[in-house]
Design an enzyme around this catalytic site. Structure first.
Site, PDB file in Angstrom:
ATOM      1  CB  THR A 328      33.640 106.202 -15.660  1.00 52.69           C
ATOM      2  OG1 THR A 328      32.483 106.146 -16.503  1.00 52.69           O
ATOM      3  CG2 THR A 328      33.624 105.041 -14.681  1.00 52.69           C
ATOM      4  CB  CYS A 329      35.829 110.356 -18.153  1.00 50.16           C
ATOM      5  SG  CYS A 329      36.549 111.260 -16.794  1.00 50.16           S
ATOM      6  CG  ASP A 330      32.156 105.677 -21.673  1.00 51.68           C
ATOM      7  OD1 ASP A 330      31.544 106.420 -22.475  1.00 51.68           O
ATOM      8  OD2 ASP A 330      32.412 104.493 -21.915  1.00 51.68           O
ATOM      9  CG  ASN A 368      37.721 106.677 -15.962  1.00 48.40           C
ATOM     10  OD1 ASN A 368      36.805 107.476 -16.064  1.00 48.40           O
ATOM     11  ND2 ASN A 368      38.825 106.837 -16.651  1.00 48.40           N
TER      12      ASN A 368
END
Ligand SMILES: *Cc1c(COP(=O)(O)O)cnc(C)c1O
Length: 380
Positions: A328-330, A368
């Protein structure tokens, strides 16, 4: 548990991220629990891994279940075969305890028809149960020391020992029946003294309740917390069992029924996750691998369970300390900041993590847009 070849074959067939559950290992863990604690009826804590196939395997092995929500209740209820309605009260207490001390009014309304066994730890709950689930039997959840547990639970639940008997007498006064006492010493408890302290506290409450005129309690639920053998520092289960058996024999006569709610102990060692490397970068001189599973998915235990899972490669090569990130982009999606992995792994290579059966896949999200890992059952 699984050979590398078997894992690779499964990954080739089902894709990744993959979550492989070994039902023989589930049965072995259950058998070990019963071997060393034969007096105790096992109520598997469904929240550790609620896969319906796991519920069925434990049911076939003889287990009962600890649930904490209506969906968990229905999962168990629907996956095991209820007896005819007239026998249902015995059946349900034998097979299910609703062990969440806080139950929403809607939940109590739904539960009442089953005449369930439920836990409580406060006065408001007594009023709610009396009004919305008057057919329930009660177990008082006692606050006990959680010293040294990997996941502490006593800050959220439990009547303090000083108020426990008052709370038992109050339930009795309004016409409910308190069947016994439950506690939880904290998850992954390697400090066996917690069990000794809790069993002794519970015995004192039994005695005080009797002295004050309440003698109807007939069950003790020693909860979960039994440690999974994640590494060599965890002492063998039989040593913990010896301590527990000694205290139970000393303090609780045979007519008191003893329950336990192991979650992690039964399922942690029974699953392996297989993930794939989807990115590779060097930043600040450190090698970073990006994989297609992360803390919003199978590795959720890194966040919620304070658990670190080791990643292993199928390939050999010179190793270095790497970071491993989820898809994910986190920035929170960090599986590990320090894994010793070969530095020659390439995009498409696979990694695996063992002993990841508890508090992992159960709290996967779709964050996401990445779905939870595919589950495969082996030796079912
Ligand atoms: C989470 C939980 C369990 C299971 O705990 P483990 O540490 O996994 O054995 C048992 N009982 C209750 C009430 C729980 O909340």
């Amino acid at each position: 548990m699984f050979s590398k070849t078997a894992l690779k074959k499964l990954a080739a067939r089902h894709g990744t991220p993959l979550f492989v559950i070994d039902h023989d290992e589930l049965r072995r863990n259950y058998a070990m629990f019963k071997k060393y604690l034969p007096r105790i009826q096992v109520y598997y804590a469904v929240k550790a891994n609620s896969d319906p196939a796991i519920v069925r395997t434990f049911y076939q092995a003889g287990a009962s279940f600890d649930v904490a929500s209506m969906p968990e209740f229905e999962n168990v209820y629907g996956n095991i075969k209820p007896l005819p309605a007239k026998e249902r009260q015995d059946w349900i207490w034998d097979k299910i305890i609703y062990a969440n001390p806080i139950k929403a009014i809607e939940t109590l309304k739904q539960l009442d028809q089953y005449k369930p066994l439920v836990t409580y730890d406060n006065y408001e709950e007594i009023k709610k149960i009396k009004k919305y689930a008057p057919h329930a039997g009660l177990a008082l959840r006692l606050m006990v020391p959680n010293t040294g547990a990997m996941v502490e639970l006593s800050s959220k639940f439990g009547a303090s020992p000083g108020e426990a008997v008052d709370m038992i007498l109050e339930a009795d006064r309004v016409g409910l029946t308190v069947e016994g006492i439950s506690f939880h010493v904290g998850s992954q408890t390697t400090n066996f003294g917690n069990y000794v302290a809790a069993i002794n506290l519970a015995a004192n409450i039994f005695k005080e309740a009797r002295d004050r005129g309440y003698a109807k309690m007939n069950l003790l639920d020693i909860g979960g917390g039994f440690p999974a053998p994640y590494d060599a520092t965890v002492k063998p289960f039989r040593e913990l069992a010896k301590v527990i058996n000694r205290e139970l024999e000393r303090l609780f006569p045979k007519n008191i029924q003893i329950l336990a709610e192991p979650g992690r102990f039964l399922c942690a060692t029974a699953a392996t996750a297989v993930s794939k490397i989807i990115g590779k970068a060097v930043r600040d001189g450190k090698l970073r691998y990006y994989i297609n599973d992360g803390v919003y998915h199978t590795f959720s235990g890194v966040i919620f369970d304070h658990c670190q899972y080791h990643l292993r490669a199928f390939k050999k090569g010179p190793t270095q300390i790497c970071s491993v990130f989820g898809p994910t982009c986190d920035a929170l999606d960090v599986v590990s900041m320090a894994e010793n992995l070969p530095d020659n792994l390439e995009i498409g290579d696979l990694l695996y993590s063992e002993q990841i059966g508890a508090y992992s896949h159960a709290s996967s999200t779709y964050f996401n847009g990445f779905p939870p890992a595919t589950v495969v059952h082996v030796n079912q």
